[in-house]
Design an enzyme around this catalytic site. Structure first.
Site, PDB file in Angstrom:
ATOM      1  N   ARG A 264      42.413 -10.437  52.589  1.00  0.00           N
ATOM      2  CA  ARG A 264      42.497 -11.732  52.519  1.00  0.00           C
ATOM      3  C   ARG A 264      43.343 -12.442  51.533  1.00  0.00           C
ATOM      4  NH1 ARG A 264      37.165 -10.760  53.643  1.00  0.00           N
ATOM      5  NH2 ARG A 264      36.738 -11.046  55.585  1.00  0.00           N
TER       6      ARG A 264
ATOM      7  N   LYS B 152      56.855 -19.855  53.009  1.00  0.00           N
ATOM      8  CA  LYS B 152      56.708 -19.695  54.651  1.00  0.00           C
ATOM      9  C   LYS B 152      56.826 -18.300  54.946  1.00  0.00           C
ATOM     10  CE  LYS B 152      57.921 -23.895  56.834  1.00  0.00           C
ATOM     11  NZ  LYS B 152      58.971 -24.612  57.550  1.00  0.00           N
TER      12      LYS B 152
ATOM     13  N   GLU C 263      73.691 -22.521  54.715  1.00  0.00           N
ATOM     14  CA  GLU C 263      72.396 -22.828  54.045  1.00  0.00           C
ATOM     15  C   GLU C 263      72.723 -23.670  52.832  1.00  0.00           C
ATOM     16  OE1 GLU C 263      69.711 -23.104  55.899  1.00  0.00           O
ATOM     17  OE2 GLU C 263      69.535 -21.413  57.311  1.00  0.00           O
TER      18      GLU C 263
ATOM     19  N   LYS D 230      65.703 -27.028  47.247  1.00  0.00           N
ATOM     20  CA  LYS D 230      64.658 -26.573  47.795  1.00  0.00           C
ATOM     21  C   LYS D 230      63.241 -26.758  47.419  1.00  0.00           C
ATOM     22  CE  LYS D 230      62.690 -23.419  51.469  1.00  0.00           C
ATOM     23  NZ  LYS D 230      62.801 -22.511  52.579  1.00  0.00           N
TER      24      LYS D 230
ATOM     25  N   GLU E 247      55.164 -29.319  54.753  1.00  0.00           N
ATOM     26  CA  GLU E 247      55.934 -29.766  55.765  1.00  0.00           C
ATOM     27  C   GLU E 247      55.280 -31.105  56.626  1.00  0.00           C
ATOM     28  OE1 GLU E 247      58.827 -27.347  57.558  1.00  0.00           O
ATOM     29  OE2 GLU E 247      59.284 -28.575  59.304  1.00  0.00           O
TER      30      GLU E 247
ATOM     31  N   ARG F 223      59.923 -32.243  53.922  1.00  0.00           N
ATOM     32  CA  ARG F 223      60.406 -30.848  54.044  1.00  0.00           C
ATOM     33  C   ARG F 223      61.449 -30.666  55.329  1.00  0.00           C
ATOM     34  NH1 ARG F 223      57.277 -25.392  52.400  1.00  0.00           N
ATOM     35  NH2 ARG F 223      58.910 -24.124  53.016  1.00  0.00           N
TER      36      ARG F 223
ATOM     37  N   ASN G 172      65.601 -28.832  57.863  1.00  0.00           N
ATOM     38  CA  ASN G 172      65.913 -28.692  59.206  1.00  0.00           C
ATOM     39  C   ASN G 172      67.177 -29.126  59.688  1.00  0.00           C
ATOM     40  OD1 ASN G 172      63.504 -27.214  59.388  1.00  0.00           O
ATOM     41  ND2 ASN G 172      62.334 -28.852  60.124  1.00  0.00           N
TER      42      ASN G 172
ATOM     43  N   HIS H 179      69.100 -27.391  62.189  1.00  0.00           N
ATOM     44  CA  HIS H 179      68.327 -26.113  62.709  1.00  0.00           C
ATOM     45  C   HIS H 179      67.873 -26.624  64.291  1.00  0.00           C
ATOM     46  CE1 HIS H 179      68.594 -24.667  58.922  1.00  0.00           C
ATOM     47  NE2 HIS H 179      67.961 -23.842  59.120  1.00  0.00           N
TER      48      HIS H 179
ATOM     49  N   HIS I 157      68.543 -23.593  66.466  1.00  0.00           N
ATOM     50  CA  HIS I 157      67.744 -22.732  66.884  1.00  0.00           C
ATOM     51  C   HIS I 157      67.665 -22.749  68.507  1.00  0.00           C
ATOM     52  CE1 HIS I 157      64.640 -23.294  63.415  1.00  0.00           C
ATOM     53  NE2 HIS I 157      65.384 -22.307  63.335  1.00  0.00           N
TER      54      HIS I 157
ATOM     55  N   HIS J  33      71.507 -16.486  62.318  1.00  0.00           N
ATOM     56  CA  HIS J  33      70.975 -17.548  62.014  1.00  0.00           C
ATOM     57  C   HIS J  33      71.829 -18.608  61.333  1.00  0.00           C
ATOM     58  CE1 HIS J  33      67.971 -20.565  61.060  1.00  0.00           C
ATOM     59  NE2 HIS J  33      67.995 -20.301  59.746  1.00  0.00           N
TER      60      HIS J  33
HETATM   61  N1  LIG Z   1      60.359 -18.110  55.440  1.00  0.00           N
HETATM   62  C1  LIG Z   1      61.395 -18.904  55.446  1.00  0.00           C
HETATM   63  O1  LIG Z   1      61.316 -20.060  54.923  1.00  0.00           O
HETATM   64  C2  LIG Z   1      62.583 -18.791  56.111  1.00  0.00           C
HETATM   65  C3  LIG Z   1      63.733 -19.540  55.939  1.00  0.00           C
HETATM   66  C4  LIG Z   1      64.794 -19.106  56.787  1.00  0.00           C
HETATM   67  C5  LIG Z   1      64.856 -18.129  57.500  1.00  0.00           C
HETATM   68  N2  LIG Z   1      63.869 -17.100  57.450  1.00  0.00           N
HETATM   69  C6  LIG Z   1      63.951 -15.914  58.153  1.00  0.00           C
HETATM   70  O2  LIG Z   1      64.746 -14.992  57.566  1.00  0.00           O
HETATM   71  C7  LIG Z   1      65.383 -14.288  58.558  1.00  0.00           C
HETATM   72  C8  LIG Z   1      66.757 -13.932  58.408  1.00  0.00           C
HETATM   73  O3  LIG Z   1      66.886 -13.675  57.115  1.00  0.00           O
HETATM   74  P1  LIG Z   1      68.213 -12.678  56.503  1.00  0.00           P
HETATM   75  O4  LIG Z   1      69.447 -13.330  57.253  1.00  0.00           O
HETATM   76  O5  LIG Z   1      68.110 -12.204  55.226  1.00  0.00           O
HETATM   77  O6  LIG Z   1      68.191 -11.410  57.579  1.00  0.00           O
HETATM   78  P2  LIG Z   1      67.823  -9.935  57.339  1.00  0.00           P
HETATM   79  O7  LIG Z   1      66.493  -9.790  56.447  1.00  0.00           O
HETATM   80  O8  LIG Z   1      67.683  -9.341  58.605  1.00  0.00           O
HETATM   81  O9  LIG Z   1      69.178  -9.276  56.607  1.00  0.00           O
HETATM   82  C9  LIG Z   1      70.267  -9.385  57.068  1.00  0.00           C
HETATM   83  C10 LIG Z   1      70.781  -7.945  57.291  1.00  0.00           C
HETATM   84  O10 LIG Z   1      71.438  -7.860  55.901  1.00  0.00           O
HETATM   85  C11 LIG Z   1      70.972  -6.548  55.387  1.00  0.00           C
HETATM   86  N3  LIG Z   1      71.087  -6.951  53.885  1.00  0.00           N
HETATM   87  C12 LIG Z   1      70.114  -7.682  53.239  1.00  0.00           C
HETATM   88  N4  LIG Z   1      70.429  -7.577  52.113  1.00  0.00           N
HETATM   89  C13 LIG Z   1      71.451  -6.699  51.863  1.00  0.00           C
HETATM   90  C14 LIG Z   1      72.426  -6.330  50.606  1.00  0.00           C
HETATM   91  N5  LIG Z   1      72.204  -6.799  49.670  1.00  0.00           N
HETATM   92  N6  LIG Z   1      73.122  -5.397  50.840  1.00  0.00           N
HETATM   93  C15 LIG Z   1      73.452  -4.854  52.175  1.00  0.00           C
HETATM   94  N7  LIG Z   1      72.643  -5.254  53.226  1.00  0.00           N
HETATM   95  C16 LIG Z   1      71.751  -6.069  52.981  1.00  0.00           C
HETATM   96  C17 LIG Z   1      69.648  -6.358  56.030  1.00  0.00           C
HETATM   97  O11 LIG Z   1      69.469  -4.897  56.206  1.00  0.00           O
HETATM   98  C18 LIG Z   1      70.140  -6.799  57.368  1.00  0.00           C
HETATM   99  O12 LIG Z   1      70.439  -6.032  58.347  1.00  0.00           O
HETATM  100  C19 LIG Z   1      64.701 -14.764  60.092  1.00  0.00           C
HETATM  101  O13 LIG Z   1      63.836 -13.796  60.387  1.00  0.00           O
HETATM  102  C20 LIG Z   1      64.469 -15.988  59.522  1.00  0.00           C
HETATM  103  O14 LIG Z   1      63.417 -16.404  60.733  1.00  0.00           O
HETATM  104  C21 LIG Z   1      62.761 -17.718  56.560  1.00  0.00           C
HETATM  105 ZN   LIG Z   2      67.829 -21.880  58.215  1.00  0.00          ZN
END
Ligand SMILES: NC(=O)c1ccc[n+]([C@@H]2O[C@H](COP(=O)([O-])OP(=O)(O)OC[C@H]3O[C@@H](n4cnc5c(N)ncnc54)[C@H](O)[C@@H]3O)[C@@H](O)[C@H]2O)c1
Ligand SMILES: [Zn+2]
Length: 382
Positions: free
Chosen positions: A130, A152, A194, A235, A245, A249, A253, A256, A260, A274
């Site tokens: 929990r 999030k 971003e 942020k 949100e 917040r 977006n 976005h 999306h 993304h």
């Molecule tokens: N929680 C939130 O507020 C929020 C906001 C935006 C996006 N997201 C989520 O985040 C995800 C996208 O994140 P992302 O773009 O970081 O993707 P990811 O975590 O898939 O990383 C992208 C790629 O880069 C590689 N990588 C990461 N760090 C590295 C490093 N230092 N050296 C070498 N390789 C590295 C990873 O292995 C992966 O293959 C999505 O699922 C999205 O929905 C969440």
């Molecule tokens: Zn984003």
């Protein structure tokens, strides 16, 4: 003997959320301080590091060494890289491994990775017993400036992205800008979209600074820390005003709603990361704002010019495979936008621009106007 160059002091950004407040520590090399910072926060704690295979090859050992140095026991949980881990199966794997590692109520989960690992490990921590606290060690630019801040967490459903999740704030974020040196250039650029977003939505001075300094951010000079810190501050300020949100917040977006839909239209595949979808989406938001008479055409040009200079796609026609596979027609893009969780009772909510540095939330956008706009953009010659 010459004294060693003094490392630049880390920058600390405070996320002011009352009893859920936490620090984001930003700087080149701060990963080495992970153990001592956790020991100061939670003496006697046990930890488990959740990471992905790619990040593990570069940064798992340094992270473990930092914990060992502070006498903190840890277990490693390594998932496959990529969105395929942000699933029920990925959650089951991480949760069972955390239980097997005997991570209890007062222990800590450490998310070492990009947004996928952060969202997955954060959600697993939120539901384990929990709720167990967690630390974010974001390793992608996107994670450092966006996903690791704000609480999030979640996974995808086969029916849509991020449909299952929880608000669960980390207790600490350690953003080591040196870890970005191993990120692929394309992933780096996607995360940069971003960063530019924060300038566009609320800080004209930052956008102007980015126009002049973006090359140094890529190279890894001091501009990188400043860019990450400024983004996190932006942020953090918005999240502190509107943690769940219900209002402001939504400004985050910007780009976005369109983005999306484009990600969905390309099957969330490598055709469009993304951040790339967000880049095209921000251009579309700027162009649509101009069409509504809200934004001068010269500002649209500035947005396009800067994102293109940063190596990002800016038009629908720039999306990989546009000529061969297309991205669907205006109606299918509209249908994808209608599935977005940001849609409330059929009304489209868009973040539009009144100026560079001034975004507004438009809650009642006429869908037929958006459809016509997209139709025209799809017909634009590449
Ligand atoms: N929680 C939130 O507020 C929020 C906001 C935006 C996006 N997201 C989520 O985040 C995800 C996208 O994140 P992302 O773009 O970081 O993707 P990811 O975590 O898939 O990383 C992208 C790629 O880069 C590689 N990588 C990461 N760090 C590295 C490093 N230092 N050296 C070498 N390789 C590295 C990873 O292995 C992966 O293959 C999505 O699922 C999205 O929905 C969440
Ligand atoms: Zn984003």
């Amino acid at each position: 003997m010459t004294a060693p160059l003094k490392a630049v002091d880390p920058i600390t950004v405070d996320v002011a959320l009352g009893e859920r407040a936490y620090d984001i520590v930003i700087g080149r090399g701060v990963l080495a301080s992970l153990g001592e910072r956790i020991a100061a926060l939670r003496p006697g704690v046990r930890t488990a590091i959740v990471t992905d295979r790619t990040v593990a090859t570069h940064w798992l050992e340094p992270a473990e060494a930092a914990l060992a140095q502070a006498g903190i026991p840890t277990t490693r949980i390594v998932v496959e890289e990529g969105e395929g881990s942000k699933t029920y199966a990925g959650l089951a794997k991480v949760s069972e491994a955390l239980i097997a590692a005997r991570i209890e109520r007062n222990d800590l989960v450490i998310a070492l990775g990009g947004g996928v690992v952060g969202d997955l490990a954060g959600f697993a921590a939120a539901i384990l017993r929990r709720g167990v606290d967690f630390v974010q060690v974001p390793t992608s630019l996107l994670a450092q400036v966006d996903s690791s801040v704000g609480g999030k967490t979640g996974i995808n459903s086969p029916q849509g992205k991020n449909l299952l999740g929880a608000f669960h704030q980390p207790v600490l974020v350690i953003a080591d800008t040196a870890v970005l040196d191993t990120l692929s250039p394309r992933q780096f650029r996607a995360g940069y979209a971003e960063v530019a977003k924060y300038g566009l939505l609320g800080d004209a001075g930052f956008f102007t600074w980015l126009e002049a300094n973006h090359a140094d951010i890529v190279k890894g000079g001091p501009a990188r820390e400043h860019a990450v810190a400024t983004s996190c501050r932006a942020k953090a300020a918005i999240v502190a005003r509107d943690e769940r949100e219900t209002g402001d917040r939504a400004l985050l977006n910007l780009g976005h709603t369109f983005g999306h839909a484009l990600e969905a239209a390309t099957g969330f595949s490598d055709r469009l990361f993304h951040g790339e979808g967000v880049a095209v989406g921000m251009v579309l938001a700027a162009q649509f704002s101009a069409e509504l008479g809200m934004l001068p055409a010269s500002d649209v040009e500035r947005v396009v010019h800067h994102l293109a200079a940063a190596g990002l796609p800016t038009h629908l026609q720039d999306i990989a495979g546009f000529a061969q596979e297309g991205i669907g027609d205006a109606d299918s893009l509209m249908a994808l936008m209608a599935q977005d969780k940001k849609v409330k009772r059929g009304k489209l909510t868009f973040v539009l621009l009144e100026a560079i540095g001034r975004a507004v939330i438009a809650r009642d956008v006429d869908p037929s106007r958006v459809r016509d706009f997209l139709q025209a953009k799809l017909q634009r010659r590449a």
